[in-house]
Design a protein around this motif. Sequence first.
Motif, PDB file in Angstrom:
ATOM      1  N   HIS A 178      46.931  -9.555  -3.508  1.00 36.73           N
ATOM      2  CA  HIS A 178      48.367  -8.783  -3.590  1.00 36.73           C
ATOM      3  C   HIS A 178      47.362  -7.552  -4.676  1.00 36.73           C
ATOM      4  O   HIS A 178      46.722  -7.278  -5.749  1.00 36.73           O
ATOM      5  CB  HIS A 178      48.817  -9.413  -4.814  1.00 36.73           C
ATOM      6  N   GLU A 228      53.566  -2.015  -3.007  1.00 37.47           N
ATOM      7  CA  GLU A 228      52.888  -3.459  -3.045  1.00 37.47           C
ATOM      8  C   GLU A 228      52.240  -3.479  -1.710  1.00 37.47           C
ATOM      9  O   GLU A 228      53.100  -3.543  -0.717  1.00 37.47           O
ATOM     10  CB  GLU A 228      53.202  -4.250  -3.049  1.00 37.47           C
ATOM     11  N   GLU A 244      56.711  -4.550  -0.647  1.00 36.46           N
ATOM     12  CA  GLU A 244      57.394  -3.291  -1.234  1.00 36.46           C
ATOM     13  C   GLU A 244      57.038  -2.583  -2.340  1.00 36.46           C
ATOM     14  O   GLU A 244      55.982  -2.284  -2.417  1.00 36.46           O
ATOM     15  CB  GLU A 244      58.353  -4.922  -2.317  1.00 36.46           C
TER      16      GLU A 244
HETATM   17  C1  MV4 Z   1      54.726 -12.635  -0.081  1.00 40.10           C
HETATM   18  C2  MV4 Z   1      52.871 -13.420   0.096  1.00 40.10           C
HETATM   19  C3  MV4 Z   1      52.320 -14.216   0.868  1.00 40.10           C
HETATM   20  N1  MV4 Z   1      53.118 -13.373   1.653  1.00 40.10           N
HETATM   21  N2  MV4 Z   1      54.639 -12.414   1.065  1.00 40.10           N
HETATM   22  C4  MV4 Z   1      54.887 -12.002  -5.310  1.00 40.10           C
HETATM   23  C5  MV4 Z   1      55.657 -11.245  -5.955  1.00 40.10           C
HETATM   24  C6  MV4 Z   1      56.261  -9.879  -4.609  1.00 40.10           C
HETATM   25  N3  MV4 Z   1      56.270  -9.102  -5.381  1.00 40.10           N
HETATM   26  C7  MV4 Z   1      55.277 -10.467  -3.393  1.00 40.10           C
HETATM   27  N4  MV4 Z   1      54.970 -11.788  -3.762  1.00 40.10           N
HETATM   28  C8  MV4 Z   1      54.155 -12.356  -2.572  1.00 40.10           C
HETATM   29  N5  MV4 Z   1      54.904 -11.878  -0.936  1.00 40.10           N
HETATM   30  C9  MV4 Z   1      54.151 -12.580   2.369  1.00 40.10           C
HETATM   31  N6  MV4 Z   1      55.179 -12.672   3.605  1.00 40.10           N
HETATM   32  C10 MV4 Z   1      52.300 -13.772  -0.992  1.00 40.10           C
HETATM   33  C11 MV4 Z   1      52.792 -12.754  -2.495  1.00 40.10           C
HETATM   34  C12 MV4 Z   1      52.096 -12.966  -4.060  1.00 40.10           C
HETATM   35  C13 MV4 Z   1      52.079 -14.630  -4.424  1.00 40.10           C
HETATM   36  C14 MV4 Z   1      52.794 -15.818  -3.809  1.00 40.10           C
HETATM   37  C15 MV4 Z   1      52.126 -17.005  -4.220  1.00 40.10           C
HETATM   38  C16 MV4 Z   1      52.402 -17.302  -5.307  1.00 40.10           C
HETATM   39  C17 MV4 Z   1      51.830 -15.968  -5.761  1.00 40.10           C
HETATM   40  C18 MV4 Z   1      51.870 -14.470  -5.504  1.00 40.10           C
HETATM   41  C19 MV4 Z   1      51.025 -13.675  -5.818  1.00 40.10           C
HETATM   42  C20 MV4 Z   1      50.998 -12.513  -5.581  1.00 40.10           C
HETATM   43  C21 MV4 Z   1      52.021 -12.487  -4.502  1.00 40.10           C
END
Ligand code: MV4
Length: 450
Positions: free
Chosen positions: A195, A262, A275
Amino acid sequence: MRIIRACRELGIPTVAVYSTADKAAMHVRMADESVCIGPPAAQDSYLNIPAVVSAAIAYGADAVHPGYGFLSENGDFAEACHRSGLHFVGPRARHIRLMGDKPRALRIMKRAGVPVLPGSEGNGVTELREAQAQAKALGYPVLIKAAAGGGGKGMRIVRSAEELTRMFPLARAESEAAFGSRKMYLEKFLERARHVEFQILADNRRNVIHLGERDCSIQRRHQKVLEEAPCPVLTPRLREKMGKAAVRAAEVVGYSNVGTVEFLLTPEGEFYFIEMNTRIQVEHGVTEMVTGVDLVKESLLLAMGEPLRIRQRQVRLSGSAIECRIYAEDPDLHLPSPGVVSNHHSPGGLGVRVETALYDGYRVPVHYDPLVAKLIVHAEHRELAIARCKAALREYLIDGIKTNIPLHLKILEDPDFRSGHVATDFLARYESRAEPAAERAPRRQHARAS
Ligand code: MV4
């Protein structure tokens, strides 16, 4: 308190609002004036638009800073301020609303050439059968997101049609409760991405710059735990490419004030817009440390209609910064740990910045977010920042509440973290191999805080 400090530097007097639960809060003591706007329940105080706006009018305010919680990304609030002749320190209501509508924001970004992941077409999905057809076309794993949401509420990873059948109604119910919308968005789920978010600044003459990135991969249940700047794996070339995409995202909609774009970044160096956050974020401090730019001060000047004072080529990244979010929580049970603070000592020294409202005798309220302090360290390079951060965490003393300080020390000692090789699944993997609490040797000073 962060906003009051920036205002003081600019010679701007401040009025704090508070609920009855926050009568003894430090920001109330620190502001020039303060107004009680209602009872503890946020719906009746901090989220009550007429209460906040009428307090601002009654005290003769020129501008309202929404901070980073509560009404900070509420388009109706920005509009209500505007209608009452108050400057809203943030983007225009229409940009808050636009970015809050995920399918719409993604459609605009895709059209503008900002890379996005394969996902739902149209305005969002409310029916399971429709979701099933879309998920099948995307291919599993798929991530269900709230179309009106952000930051992980209503999010569910699904790896099969059966899981989708089970999870879709749950995610939809969560979205309806949190955002008042049953509209969902399906997106291809990236397993091992980082991220990475870019800080942007924009004036109301369409000038946009970025201030580099923050890596926020270390999250637990979509709550950020530790953030750093710069992202340890970004090359200058990729930074420039992602920075340009972030600036483009803001430019294409005519965005103004501070914002965060992001992205997900894959190990192969592919990146995707997910986003945009239309507020100053909790983790803005790490960007401030590596750029030397006071983001809150800049947001105030931008809200007054000033042009950007910094050009893109003047932005220089220097050294490495890490932020540890200190939560009042039981580290084993992951439950909030409210209580009365005693023996509070926060660390100091070169490159150590602590942002907290804690003081001895302060009762951490049960009503709100358990974030009680942010420890931000800055050093010439990442290895030194990690060492400085560990030393500062060991110096931290807090009695009366439990905190996640032990978790931070564990992260900072993790070989994967130290080599910079983490992804969004870091803490989840971490918890599955967590040793029993008794094996965690209590360290000298923070032992009482754990
Ligand atoms: C995702 C992703 C993987 N694939 N979208 C988490 C918060 C939001 N702002 C966006 N996030 C994510 N979106 C897709 N298509 C992974 C995250 C993500 C995340 C996911 C699972 C566990 C921890 C995470 C930490 C940061 C972002």
